[in-house]
Design a protein around this motif. Sequence first.
Motif, PDB file in Angstrom:
ATOM      1  N   LEU A   1      -1.498  12.188   3.496  1.00  0.00           N
ATOM      2  CA  LEU A   1      -2.889  12.599   3.640  1.00  0.00           C
ATOM      3  C   LEU A   1      -3.015  13.979   4.288  1.00  0.00           C
ATOM      4  O   LEU A   1      -3.913  14.763   3.946  1.00  0.00           O
ATOM      5  CB  LEU A   1      -3.667  11.563   4.458  1.00  0.00           C
ATOM      6  CG  LEU A   1      -3.915  10.226   3.743  1.00  0.00           C
ATOM      7  CD1 LEU A   1      -4.540   9.213   4.702  1.00  0.00           C
ATOM      8  CD2 LEU A   1      -4.796  10.421   2.519  1.00  0.00           C
TER       9      LEU A   1
ATOM     10  N   GLY B   1      -9.230   6.511   1.946  1.00  0.00           N
ATOM     11  CA  GLY B   1      -8.103   6.603   1.019  1.00  0.00           C
ATOM     12  C   GLY B   1      -8.397   7.543  -0.133  1.00  0.00           C
ATOM     13  O   GLY B   1      -9.555   7.754  -0.505  1.00  0.00           O
TER      14      GLY B   1
ATOM     15  N   HIS C   1      -0.146   7.731  -1.016  1.00  0.00           N
ATOM     16  CA  HIS C   1       0.549   7.206   0.167  1.00  0.00           C
ATOM     17  C   HIS C   1      -0.094   7.800   1.412  1.00  0.00           C
ATOM     18  O   HIS C   1      -0.366   9.002   1.487  1.00  0.00           O
ATOM     19  CB  HIS C   1       2.025   7.605   0.074  1.00  0.00           C
ATOM     20  CG  HIS C   1       2.926   6.865   1.011  1.00  0.00           C
ATOM     21  ND1 HIS C   1       2.853   6.999   2.376  1.00  0.00           N
ATOM     22  CD2 HIS C   1       3.959   6.014   0.765  1.00  0.00           C
ATOM     23  CE1 HIS C   1       3.786   6.262   2.939  1.00  0.00           C
ATOM     24  NE2 HIS C   1       4.464   5.634   1.987  1.00  0.00           N
ATOM     25  N   ASP C   2      -0.334   6.965   2.420  1.00  0.00           N
ATOM     26  CA  ASP C   2      -1.044   7.465   3.598  1.00  0.00           C
ATOM     27  C   ASP C   2      -0.261   8.511   4.385  1.00  0.00           C
ATOM     28  O   ASP C   2      -0.851   9.308   5.123  1.00  0.00           O
ATOM     29  CB  ASP C   2      -1.477   6.307   4.512  1.00  0.00           C
ATOM     30  CG  ASP C   2      -0.325   5.450   5.010  1.00  0.00           C
ATOM     31  OD1 ASP C   2       0.834   5.680   4.606  1.00  0.00           O
ATOM     32  OD2 ASP C   2      -0.586   4.535   5.816  1.00  0.00           O
ATOM     33  N   HIS C   3       1.065   8.558   4.225  1.00  0.00           N
ATOM     34  CA  HIS C   3       1.850   9.591   4.907  1.00  0.00           C
ATOM     35  C   HIS C   3       1.578  10.995   4.358  1.00  0.00           C
ATOM     36  O   HIS C   3       1.950  11.984   4.985  1.00  0.00           O
ATOM     37  CB  HIS C   3       3.344   9.289   4.789  1.00  0.00           C
ATOM     38  CG  HIS C   3       3.787   8.186   5.680  1.00  0.00           C
ATOM     39  ND1 HIS C   3       5.101   7.744   5.741  1.00  0.00           N
ATOM     40  CD2 HIS C   3       3.103   7.405   6.565  1.00  0.00           C
ATOM     41  CE1 HIS C   3       5.200   6.752   6.601  1.00  0.00           C
ATOM     42  NE2 HIS C   3       3.999   6.529   7.120  1.00  0.00           N
TER      43      HIS C   3
ATOM     44  N   ARG D   1       0.808  -1.217   0.000  1.00  0.00           N
ATOM     45  CA  ARG D   1       0.000   0.000   0.000  1.00  0.00           C
ATOM     46  C   ARG D   1       0.843   1.270   0.000  1.00  0.00           C
ATOM     47  O   ARG D   1       0.336   2.355  -0.300  1.00  0.00           O
ATOM     48  CB  ARG D   1      -0.933  -0.037   1.228  1.00  0.00           C
ATOM     49  CG  ARG D   1      -1.857   1.164   1.410  1.00  0.00           C
ATOM     50  CD  ARG D   1      -2.818   1.317   0.251  1.00  0.00           C
ATOM     51  NE  ARG D   1      -3.708   2.460   0.432  1.00  0.00           N
ATOM     52  CZ  ARG D   1      -3.354   3.724   0.212  1.00  0.00           C
ATOM     53  NH1 ARG D   1      -2.122   4.012  -0.189  1.00  0.00           N
ATOM     54  NH2 ARG D   1      -4.214   4.712   0.392  1.00  0.00           N
ATOM     55  N   ARG D   2       2.130   1.130   0.333  1.00  0.00           N
ATOM     56  CA  ARG D   2       3.025   2.282   0.359  1.00  0.00           C
ATOM     57  C   ARG D   2       4.033   2.278  -0.779  1.00  0.00           C
ATOM     58  O   ARG D   2       5.030   2.991  -0.747  1.00  0.00           O
ATOM     59  CB  ARG D   2       3.733   2.366   1.711  1.00  0.00           C
ATOM     60  CG  ARG D   2       2.765   2.696   2.847  1.00  0.00           C
ATOM     61  CD  ARG D   2       3.443   2.774   4.184  1.00  0.00           C
ATOM     62  NE  ARG D   2       2.517   3.275   5.203  1.00  0.00           N
ATOM     63  CZ  ARG D   2       2.813   3.347   6.497  1.00  0.00           C
ATOM     64  NH1 ARG D   2       4.003   2.938   6.936  1.00  0.00           N
ATOM     65  NH2 ARG D   2       1.917   3.831   7.345  1.00  0.00           N
TER      66      ARG D   2
END
Length: 209
Positions: A144, A120, A140-142, A26-27
């Motif tokens: 958000l 997401g 990428h969740d970082h 996911r990253r």
Amino acid sequence: MDDIVRQALAKWPNVPHCTGWLLLDRRGNWRMRDEAAQAQGAPGEPIRHEALLGFIHRNYEADARGQWFFQNGPQRVYVELVYTPWIVRLAVDANGALTLTDQAGGTFTPNAAWLDDEGGILLTQAPAGEREQPRVAALHDHDLDLFSEHAEIAADGQSGAFHWRSDVTLPLQAIARADVGARFGFVASPAGQATAAQAAPAPDDHGPA
């Protein structure tokens, strides 16, 4: 595709495909999954070898069914996707403009934005040809928090807007995560669906020949 790969394909055209051994998380990390990792449903070990990562990126593409693979010489190594075929990072350049970069280091220019039901963010890039699907990437969740500084999201979490450029605002469209693969024409887990779906040994993880 690398010339050495084209030459290998011409020399050995019928090498069985490999499935299950390579995963994109996911990253945007590539992971090698040995038999133990596959049996446990684990993501596998991250690949750190820079030459191998470059080789994967140069030879990463999709087949006609939307199954993504890495062409490792004559062998097609199908990729397990934790989410989308591309993961992008959002940043601000020296001029204060937003930039998006995919896991291969390429520039990603969005033409639409989506908000899934798990919070997401998805972005799509217009296809190069008329018959191609849009290229879809998960943010990428970082990133958000940075995204939220340039976006407005409705209280219900199903709509909003992303201010990509001073003169470009992309509406945020709602989508269920479970529907993403079908909507954008890719197969997240191609194991057992490859055109030559025989079991095959793990790909060589020591870099390109």
